[in-house]
Design an enzyme around this catalytic site. Structure first.
Site, PDB file in Angstrom:
ATOM      1  N   ARG A   1      50.535  33.028  38.346  1.00 48.69           N
ATOM      2  CA  ARG A   1      49.677  32.524  37.270  1.00 48.69           C
ATOM      3  C   ARG A   1      49.253  33.706  36.417  1.00 48.69           C
ATOM      4  O   ARG A   1      48.644  34.638  36.917  1.00 48.69           O
ATOM      5  CB  ARG A   1      48.445  31.808  37.835  1.00 48.69           C
ATOM      6  CG  ARG A   1      47.783  30.855  36.810  1.00 48.69           C
ATOM      7  CD  ARG A   1      46.447  30.324  37.326  1.00 48.69           C
ATOM      8  NE  ARG A   1      45.510  31.406  37.417  1.00 48.69           N
ATOM      9  CZ  ARG A   1      44.667  31.599  38.451  1.00 48.69           C
ATOM     10  NH1 ARG A   1      44.644  30.765  39.471  1.00 48.69           N
ATOM     11  NH2 ARG A   1      43.854  32.632  38.458  1.00 48.69           N
TER      12      ARG A   1
ATOM     13  N   GLU B   1      45.389  39.518  33.901  1.00 45.74           N
ATOM     14  CA  GLU B   1      46.224  39.954  35.030  1.00 45.74           C
ATOM     15  C   GLU B   1      47.248  38.870  35.312  1.00 45.74           C
ATOM     16  O   GLU B   1      47.145  37.754  34.793  1.00 45.74           O
ATOM     17  CB  GLU B   1      45.374  40.185  36.293  1.00 45.74           C
ATOM     18  CG  GLU B   1      44.696  38.916  36.773  1.00 45.74           C
ATOM     19  CD  GLU B   1      44.330  38.920  38.256  1.00 45.74           C
ATOM     20  OE1 GLU B   1      44.787  39.785  39.005  1.00 45.74           O
ATOM     21  OE2 GLU B   1      43.593  38.002  38.652  1.00 45.74           O
TER      22      GLU B   1
ATOM     23  N   ASN C   1      48.765  36.893  38.688  1.00 41.57           N
ATOM     24  CA  ASN C   1      48.577  36.692  40.128  1.00 41.57           C
ATOM     25  C   ASN C   1      49.907  36.281  40.730  1.00 41.57           C
ATOM     26  O   ASN C   1      50.438  35.230  40.372  1.00 41.57           O
ATOM     27  CB  ASN C   1      47.551  35.583  40.368  1.00 41.57           C
ATOM     28  CG  ASN C   1      46.222  35.891  39.704  1.00 41.57           C
ATOM     29  OD1 ASN C   1      45.430  36.654  40.235  1.00 41.57           O
ATOM     30  ND2 ASN C   1      45.988  35.324  38.529  1.00 41.57           N
TER      31      ASN C   1
ATOM     32  N   SER D   1      45.746  29.886  42.689  1.00 39.55           N
ATOM     33  CA  SER D   1      45.218  28.578  43.084  1.00 39.55           C
ATOM     34  C   SER D   1      44.778  27.724  41.899  1.00 39.55           C
ATOM     35  O   SER D   1      44.872  28.127  40.750  1.00 39.55           O
ATOM     36  CB  SER D   1      44.074  28.768  44.077  1.00 39.55           C
ATOM     37  OG  SER D   1      43.080  29.560  43.507  1.00 39.55           O
TER      38      SER D   1
ATOM     39  N   LYS E   1      47.309  45.765  40.299  1.00 38.01           N
ATOM     40  CA  LYS E   1      46.742  46.256  39.046  1.00 38.01           C
ATOM     41  C   LYS E   1      47.440  47.543  38.602  1.00 38.01           C
ATOM     42  O   LYS E   1      47.612  47.789  37.415  1.00 38.01           O
ATOM     43  CB  LYS E   1      45.232  46.502  39.199  1.00 38.01           C
ATOM     44  CG  LYS E   1      44.435  45.323  39.795  1.00 38.01           C
ATOM     45  CD  LYS E   1      44.167  44.238  38.785  1.00 38.01           C
ATOM     46  CE  LYS E   1      43.158  43.189  39.253  1.00 38.01           C
ATOM     47  NZ  LYS E   1      43.626  42.235  40.258  1.00 38.01           N
TER      48      LYS E   1
ATOM     49  N   LYS F   1      39.034  48.801  37.458  1.00 38.91           N
ATOM     50  CA  LYS F   1      39.578  47.842  38.428  1.00 38.91           C
ATOM     51  C   LYS F   1      40.217  48.519  39.636  1.00 38.91           C
ATOM     52  O   LYS F   1      41.152  49.303  39.477  1.00 38.91           O
ATOM     53  CB  LYS F   1      40.662  46.982  37.756  1.00 38.91           C
ATOM     54  CG  LYS F   1      40.171  46.144  36.597  1.00 38.91           C
ATOM     55  CD  LYS F   1      41.261  45.168  36.173  1.00 38.91           C
ATOM     56  CE  LYS F   1      40.749  44.187  35.157  1.00 38.91           C
ATOM     57  NZ  LYS F   1      41.702  43.103  34.904  1.00 38.91           N
TER      58      LYS F   1
ATOM     59  N   GLU G   1      42.053  41.641  44.795  1.00 38.56           N
ATOM     60  CA  GLU G   1      42.214  40.325  44.175  1.00 38.56           C
ATOM     61  C   GLU G   1      41.032  39.450  44.567  1.00 38.56           C
ATOM     62  O   GLU G   1      40.290  39.781  45.479  1.00 38.56           O
ATOM     63  CB  GLU G   1      43.505  39.664  44.678  1.00 38.56           C
ATOM     64  CG  GLU G   1      44.774  40.449  44.425  1.00 38.56           C
ATOM     65  CD  GLU G   1      45.131  40.510  42.952  1.00 38.56           C
ATOM     66  OE1 GLU G   1      44.813  39.560  42.216  1.00 38.56           O
ATOM     67  OE2 GLU G   1      45.716  41.519  42.532  1.00 38.56           O
ATOM     68  N   GLY G   2      40.903  38.337  43.881  1.00 35.10           N
ATOM     69  CA  GLY G   2      39.951  37.322  44.318  1.00 35.10           C
ATOM     70  C   GLY G   2      38.610  37.343  43.604  1.00 35.10           C
ATOM     71  O   GLY G   2      37.739  36.541  43.915  1.00 35.10           O
TER      72      GLY G   2
ATOM     73  N   ARG H   1      39.524  28.135  33.074  1.00 34.75           N
ATOM     74  CA  ARG H   1      38.298  28.380  33.841  1.00 34.75           C
ATOM     75  C   ARG H   1      37.252  28.957  32.899  1.00 34.75           C
ATOM     76  O   ARG H   1      37.576  29.762  32.025  1.00 34.75           O
ATOM     77  CB  ARG H   1      38.555  29.382  34.967  1.00 34.75           C
ATOM     78  CG  ARG H   1      39.447  28.849  36.060  1.00 34.75           C
ATOM     79  CD  ARG H   1      39.809  29.935  37.050  1.00 34.75           C
ATOM     80  NE  ARG H   1      40.544  31.013  36.407  1.00 34.75           N
ATOM     81  CZ  ARG H   1      40.731  32.213  36.932  1.00 34.75           C
ATOM     82  NH1 ARG H   1      40.241  32.511  38.114  1.00 34.75           N
ATOM     83  NH2 ARG H   1      41.423  33.133  36.287  1.00 34.75           N
TER      84      ARG H   1
HETATM   85  P1  ADP Z   1      40.928  39.521  40.288  1.00 36.94           P
HETATM   86  O1  ADP Z   1      42.227  39.893  40.886  1.00 36.94           O
HETATM   87  O2  ADP Z   1      39.761  39.909  41.116  1.00 36.94           O
HETATM   88  O3  ADP Z   1      40.888  38.094  39.834  1.00 36.94           O
HETATM   89  P2  ADP Z   1      40.885  40.177  37.455  1.00 36.94           P
HETATM   90  O4  ADP Z   1      41.628  41.264  36.807  1.00 36.94           O
HETATM   91  O5  ADP Z   1      41.369  38.799  37.181  1.00 36.94           O
HETATM   92  O6  ADP Z   1      40.835  40.470  39.022  1.00 36.94           O
HETATM   93  O7  ADP Z   1      39.367  40.272  37.042  1.00 36.94           O
HETATM   94  C1  ADP Z   1      38.397  39.361  37.518  1.00 36.94           C
HETATM   95  C2  ADP Z   1      37.591  38.819  36.370  1.00 36.94           C
HETATM   96  O8  ADP Z   1      36.980  39.886  35.648  1.00 36.94           O
HETATM   97  C3  ADP Z   1      38.394  38.055  35.343  1.00 36.94           C
HETATM   98  O9  ADP Z   1      38.512  36.696  35.711  1.00 36.94           O
HETATM   99  C4  ADP Z   1      37.566  38.235  34.085  1.00 36.94           C
HETATM  100  O10 ADP Z   1      36.492  37.322  34.075  1.00 36.94           O
HETATM  101  C5  ADP Z   1      36.992  39.634  34.262  1.00 36.94           C
HETATM  102  N1  ADP Z   1      37.829  40.636  33.605  1.00 36.94           N
HETATM  103  C6  ADP Z   1      38.914  41.254  34.133  1.00 36.94           C
HETATM  104  N2  ADP Z   1      39.477  42.096  33.258  1.00 36.94           N
HETATM  105  C7  ADP Z   1      38.756  42.008  32.139  1.00 36.94           C
HETATM  106  C8  ADP Z   1      38.845  42.634  30.850  1.00 36.94           C
HETATM  107  N3  ADP Z   1      39.786  43.535  30.584  1.00 36.94           N
HETATM  108  N4  ADP Z   1      37.908  42.303  29.922  1.00 36.94           N
HETATM  109  C9  ADP Z   1      36.943  41.403  30.194  1.00 36.94           C
HETATM  110  N5  ADP Z   1      36.811  40.786  31.387  1.00 36.94           N
HETATM  111  C10 ADP Z   1      37.697  41.077  32.351  1.00 36.94           C
HETATM  112 MG    MG Z   2      41.862  37.203  38.278  1.00 29.27          MG
END
Ligand code: ADP
Ligand code: MG
Length: 474
Positions: free
Chosen positions: A125, A144, A146, A151, A305, A364, A368-369, A450
């Site tokens: 996803r 990102e 996944n 899910s 990442k 970051k 994940e999660g 979401r």
């Molecule tokens: P995870 O693997 O924990 O889901 P993500 O990269 O999806 O990691 O980051 C988790 C959440 O953080 C995202 O759903 C988003 O809400 C926020 N986020 C992540 N990267 C960014 C970004 N570059 N700018 C703004 N918000 C971000």
């Molecule tokens: Mg995410």
């Protein structure tokens, strides 16, 4: 990109009525989750949190996200087969991040033994936000991708009906009729069914590898049901079951309790807390087997990442997808700024920039999660502490995406009904199947929207921050 229901947002009686209709509709449609109190029983269940109203999504960006999904499928698959790229890209990370290092060790071990698996199934996803430019024009930026346990493909197929009902109650029938049908769980199941078929044993089963705590079981059941409907047997097992009862025969066929397993679909195994020593052994057993793993460990590593950050370097996409200039351009157009914190001048420079201006970035780790990233003052403090230590290479830096907020109500059991300023994240599900070198399926399987209140920088639906939503194209 405002939605055409700004007029009702402040009409409290109408909102109250719509909210009670919405909750009942969610329960009727099966937008369900087990409760925090009884996460492993279905005697008493509740609704999964969702928005009262669908959120506006620019149709051009929605189409762009769908149009690039097959390219991302090809890219992830190419990375998973590129031993040198993974080795080189993750070299600095695995020196400091034990979890990634352990995954990488298993990856190398199965390659050394020779892959027994010949059919490959990817379910991913790709998540995006709509970055608001200086002139107010939104653009699609990937957060990102996944590549394991992506899910909500099941529950999200049921939100459009709920939001359609809400809009009708609010006197917006025309708008209700414009909500798009969406069923990722069916597309996911078609991929699993194809892999099962290519594996080639009628009596073999599909094994869902599930967590100890299973609040989100209904989402998984949606995929499971699609498989049963096609007369494919599904079993649900934990790593501990695999450790106790899993075995390989001479041809590395995987057996659980005497049943041959054709496909292992992971809804677990993506965070360190999923593993103790026995679970790592179980993971290794699964990876060594000829069963189709969704994903295999190389594909899981392709979703780190660190890999995402290295993809943004000039020339990398071209090397990974030779002869596919258009796909490369479509993919690159979705990238936000991503920066390596590897030791050296490049990393020193960007670390200093981020310390000076932390609100421009997200820090970051390889996790994940949801709930793991660092922002603002916390980002500055952590980066200041680790800026001269190799520990910094377990992180990457990313430009912070700044979407235009919109007002909505987030419906959650036992929470007061109140309006929130919200931002949304759009996910597109990708499914592909490869047999040997030949791609036999490559699809976009549906979407997930979401939405969360802006006061939360981070966190998904499972983490209790974001809620399910339905896009309303504008
Ligand atoms: P995870 O693997 O924990 O889901 P993500 O990269 O999806 O990691 O980051 C988790 C959440 O953080 C995202 O759903 C988003 O809400 C926020 N986020 C992540 N990267 C960014 C970004 N570059 N700018 C703004 N918000 C971000
Ligand atoms: Mg995410």
């Amino acid at each position: 990109m405002a939605a055409p229901w700004e007029d009702v947002l402040q009409n409290e009686p109408a909102i109250r009525e719509a909210a009670s209709v919405a909750v009942d509709a969610a329960l009727l449609e099966g937008v369900l989750m087990r409760t925090e109190r009884e996460p492993n029983a279905s005697d008493v269940v509740s609704y999964a949190p969702f928005t009262l109203l669908p959120s506006a999504v620019p149709s051009a960006l929605f189409e762009q996200a769908y149009a690039v999904q097959q390219d991302f499928n090809l890219l992830v698959d190419a990375i998973s087969q590129n031993k040198e790229f993974l080795e080189h890209t993750l070299a600095s990370t695995i020196k400091v991040d034990d979890f990634t290092a352990q995954l990488f060790r298993i990856h190398m071990q199965v390659l050394e033994e020779g892959l027994a698996q010949s059919v490959f199934l990817g379910i991913n996803r790709s998540d995006y936000m709509f970055d608001c430019g200086v002139d107010g024009t939104p653009s699609l930026k990937q957060i990102e991708i996944n590549t394991i346990a992506a899910s909500f493909g099941g529950l999200t197929s049921r939100t459009a009906a709920v939001h359609g009902r809400v809009l009708k109650v609010l006197g917006k029938s025309k708008e209700a009729s414009r909500l798009l049908p969406n069923n990722p769980s069916k597309g996911l199941a078609l991929g699993i069914a194809k892999a099962w078929q290519l594996y080639g044993s009628q009596s073999a089963v599909v094994m869902f590898l599930v967590e100890e705590v299973q609040r989100n079981i209904f989402d998984q059941r949606c995929v499971e049901n699609e498989l049963w409907n096609r007369n494919i047997r599904v079993i649900r097992k934990r790593f501990s079951d695999v450790f106790e009862k899993g075995s390989l025969d001479d041809a590395k066929r995987l057996y659980m309790d005497g049943q041959e397993v054709a496909v292992v679909y992971y809804r677990e195994g993506y965070v360190p807390k999923n593993y103790d020593q026995q679970n790592w052994e179980a993971r290794l057993l699964l990876e060594r087997s000829r069963a189709v793993k969704c994903p295999d460990i190389a594909t899981q590593l392709a979703g780190t990442k660190k890999v995402q950050q290295e993809l943004s370097r000039p020339g990398t996409l071209e090397r990974l997808l030779p002869g596919r200039a258009e796909a490369v351009a479509r993919i690159r157009a979705t990238f936000a700024g991503l920066y390596s914190l590897d030791m050296g001048e490049e990393g020193d420079k960007i670390a200093a920039t981020a310390i000076a201006d932390p609100d421009r970035f997200v820090l970051k780790p390889q996790r994940e999660g949801g709930g793991n990233n660092l922002y603002g003052e916390e980002l500055r403090q952590v980066l200041e502490k680790i800026r001269d230590s190799p520990e910094r290479t377990s992180y990457i830096l990313m430009d912070k995406i700044k979407p235009q907020p919109a007002m909505n109500y987030l419906l959650r059991a036992h929470s007061p009904l109140q309006v929130s300023e919200c931002i949304s994240e759009l996910g597109i599900f990708g499914v592909y199947v490869r047999q040997g070198k030949e791609m036999v399926m490559n699809k976009a399987a549906g979407h997930l929207l979401r939405t969360k209140a802006i006061e939360h920088a981070d966190g998904g639906v499972a983490a209790g921050v974001a809620v399910l939503d339905t896009p309303y194209l504008v």
